[in-house]
Design a protein around this motif. Structure first.
Motif, short mmCIF file in Angstrom:
data_model
loop_
_atom_site.label_atom_id
_atom_site.label_comp_id
_atom_site.label_asym_id
_atom_site.label_seq_id
_atom_site.Cartn_x
_atom_site.Cartn_y
_atom_site.Cartn_z
N ALA A 1 2.55 1.58 -3.48
CA ALA A 1 1.66 1.79 -4.63
C ALA A 1 0.85 3.08 -4.52
O ALA A 1 0.08 3.39 -5.45
CB ALA A 1 0.70 0.60 -4.78
N SER A 2 0.99 3.82 -3.46
CA SER A 2 0.23 5.07 -3.29
C SER A 2 0.98 6.25 -3.87
O SER A 2 2.22 6.28 -3.89
CB SER A 2 -0.06 5.30 -1.81
OG SER A 2 -0.88 4.27 -1.29
N LEU B 1 0.83 -1.20 0.00
CA LEU B 1 0.00 0.00 0.00
C LEU B 1 0.87 1.26 0.00
O LEU B 1 0.58 2.24 -0.71
CB LEU B 1 -0.93 0.00 1.21
CG LEU B 1 -2.08 -1.02 1.18
CD1 LEU B 1 -2.84 -0.99 2.51
CD2 LEU B 1 -3.02 -0.76 0.02
N LEU C 1 -4.31 5.43 -3.89
CA LEU C 1 -3.79 4.10 -4.26
C LEU C 1 -3.90 3.88 -5.76
O LEU C 1 -4.97 4.03 -6.37
CB LEU C 1 -4.58 3.02 -3.52
CG LEU C 1 -4.15 1.57 -3.76
CD1 LEU C 1 -2.72 1.36 -3.26
CD2 LEU C 1 -5.11 0.61 -3.07
N ASN C 2 -2.77 3.51 -6.37
CA ASN C 2 -2.73 3.15 -7.79
C ASN C 2 -2.94 1.65 -7.90
O ASN C 2 -2.03 0.85 -7.63
CB ASN C 2 -1.38 3.57 -8.39
CG ASN C 2 -1.31 3.35 -9.88
OD1 ASN C 2 -1.87 2.40 -10.42
ND2 ASN C 2 -0.58 4.24 -10.57
N ALA C 3 -4.16 1.25 -8.29
CA ALA C 3 -4.53 -0.18 -8.27
C ALA C 3 -3.66 -0.99 -9.22
O ALA C 3 -3.26 -2.12 -8.91
CB ALA C 3 -6.01 -0.33 -8.63
N GLY C 4 -3.39 -0.45 -10.41
CA GLY C 4 -2.57 -1.19 -11.36
C GLY C 4 -1.17 -1.44 -10.83
O GLY C 4 -0.61 -2.54 -10.97
N ARG C 5 -0.61 -0.41 -10.22
CA ARG C 5 0.73 -0.57 -9.66
C ARG C 5 0.72 -1.55 -8.50
O ARG C 5 1.66 -2.32 -8.31
CB ARG C 5 1.25 0.79 -9.20
CG ARG C 5 2.70 0.75 -8.76
CD ARG C 5 3.18 2.13 -8.38
NE ARG C 5 4.57 2.12 -7.97
CZ ARG C 5 5.21 3.16 -7.46
NH1 ARG C 5 4.55 4.32 -7.29
NH2 ARG C 5 6.47 3.07 -7.14
N LEU C 6 -0.36 -1.54 -7.73
CA LEU C 6 -0.48 -2.47 -6.60
C LEU C 6 -0.45 -3.91 -7.09
O LEU C 6 0.25 -4.77 -6.51
CB LEU C 6 -1.78 -2.19 -5.84
CG LEU C 6 -2.09 -3.15 -4.69
CD1 LEU C 6 -1.08 -3.01 -3.56
CD2 LEU C 6 -3.51 -2.91 -4.16
N VAL C 7 -1.17 -4.22 -8.16
CA VAL C 7 -1.20 -5.59 -8.70
C VAL C 7 0.19 -5.99 -9.20
O VAL C 7 0.66 -7.11 -8.95
CB VAL C 7 -2.24 -5.70 -9.83
CG1 VAL C 7 -2.15 -7.08 -10.51
CG2 VAL C 7 -3.64 -5.47 -9.28
#
Length: 298
Positions: free
Chosen positions: A13-14, A10, A43-49
């Motif tokens: 990716a934020s 988290l 939060l950048n969801a794509g980067r988190l994945v």
């Protein structure tokens, strides 16, 4: 995947919202932007994945508890508490060298007025832990405060806790006990940093400037002032004795050589005296005092 794995993802990716510098995001010592309300940002969801798919195991969580090494009172309603953390990274795998979060365990008794508690890291990052405009008087609290604003900062150095509270009406907030707990991982790349003040090992209730030490400092300062006054008084008295001594010698010399009618002098520190007090011969004082000019008595 553990809870700590998710926490790391988290943070990584934020992203800060808006233009940096104009959005109340501040940069911590590790180069991460942080907001007191939004944390590390959107939060950048794509980067988190992507990060989750390529994640590496998180190093074991380590903890280190520190007690105060110094307490100062820069203003009537401000207290500053210093903590020093140091560890030889290369000689221990249990050193917390890279921070994740920190907690403050504090017990205090409030005074009326505002209450603000701020923790500053060795890198100078400030985290506001408590900010209340008004609190009730004589309320006692024991609380645990946490901050993640120092994430990835180097752990070594001096931490300063600032407690601002109180008013002219009811005095200052009284800190009864306080400790700092660091949570993080061991990173051999982290460089050791010295604390601003020397670390002192003492008991849990240690306090560099205790009431007894303040009393000793006060007495020591009083002794220095008193000694200075005594030396000054001695010099004055010694000068007085020196003047009297040599003035008297001069008078004795004059009394032995002057005619009896002139054997009268003015003493620099006492009332007028005659030569008889100096040379051992009974003389009549000068006519200025007696109103006549007789010769020496027989």
């Amino acid at each position: 995947m553990t809870l700590r794995d998710v926490q790391h993802l988290l943070v990584q990716a934020s992203e800060p919202v808006g233009k940096p510098g104009n959005n109340n995001f501040t940069l911590n010592g590790a180069g991460r932007y942080f907001h007191s309300v939004f944390g590390y940002g959107l939060l950048n969801a794509g980067r988190l994945v992507t990060l989750a798919e390529n994640r590496q195991p998180v190093a074991p969580l380590l903890t280190e508890e520190e007690k105060p090494i110094d307490i100062r009172y820069p203003t009537p309603f401000t207290q500053e508490v210093d903590f020093c953390y140091s560890c030889v990274v290369n000689n221990s795998s249990k050193c917390v060298s890279k921070l994740e979060h920190v907690t403050i365990n504090i017990s205090f008794q409030t005074a009326c007025g505002k209450l603000q508690i701020v923790l500053a890291s060795p890198d100078g990052t400030e985290s506001v832990l408590v900010d209340l405009p008004n609190v009730s008087e004589n309320s006692r609290y024991t609380i645990h405060l946490m901050s993640v604003q120092f994430w990835d900062e180097v752990a070594f150095g001096t931490y300063m806790l600032k407690i601002i509270g109180g008013s002219n009406k009811c005095g200052r907030t009284k800190v009864l006990s306080v400790s700092l707990i660091l949570y993080g991982t061991n990173d051999h790349k982290a460089k050791e940093r010295q604390c601003r003040v020397a670390k002192k090992h003492a008991s849990n209730d240690k306090r560099v400037h205790s009431d007894t030490e303040y009393a000793l400092i006060f007495l020591g300062g009083g002794a220095v002032v008193l000694t200075a006054l005594m030396v000054y008084a001695y010099r004055i008295n010694a000068s007085r004795i020196f003047i009297i001594k040599y003035w008297t010698r001069l008078q004795r010399f004059a009394c032995k050589r002057l005619p009896p009618s002139d054997k009268y002098e003015l003493h620099p520190f006492r009332n007028n005296i005659g030569c008889s007090d100096l040379v051992g011969t009974r003389l009549i004082d000068s006519p200025e005092v007696q109103g006549s000019n007789p010769g020496p008595s027989t």
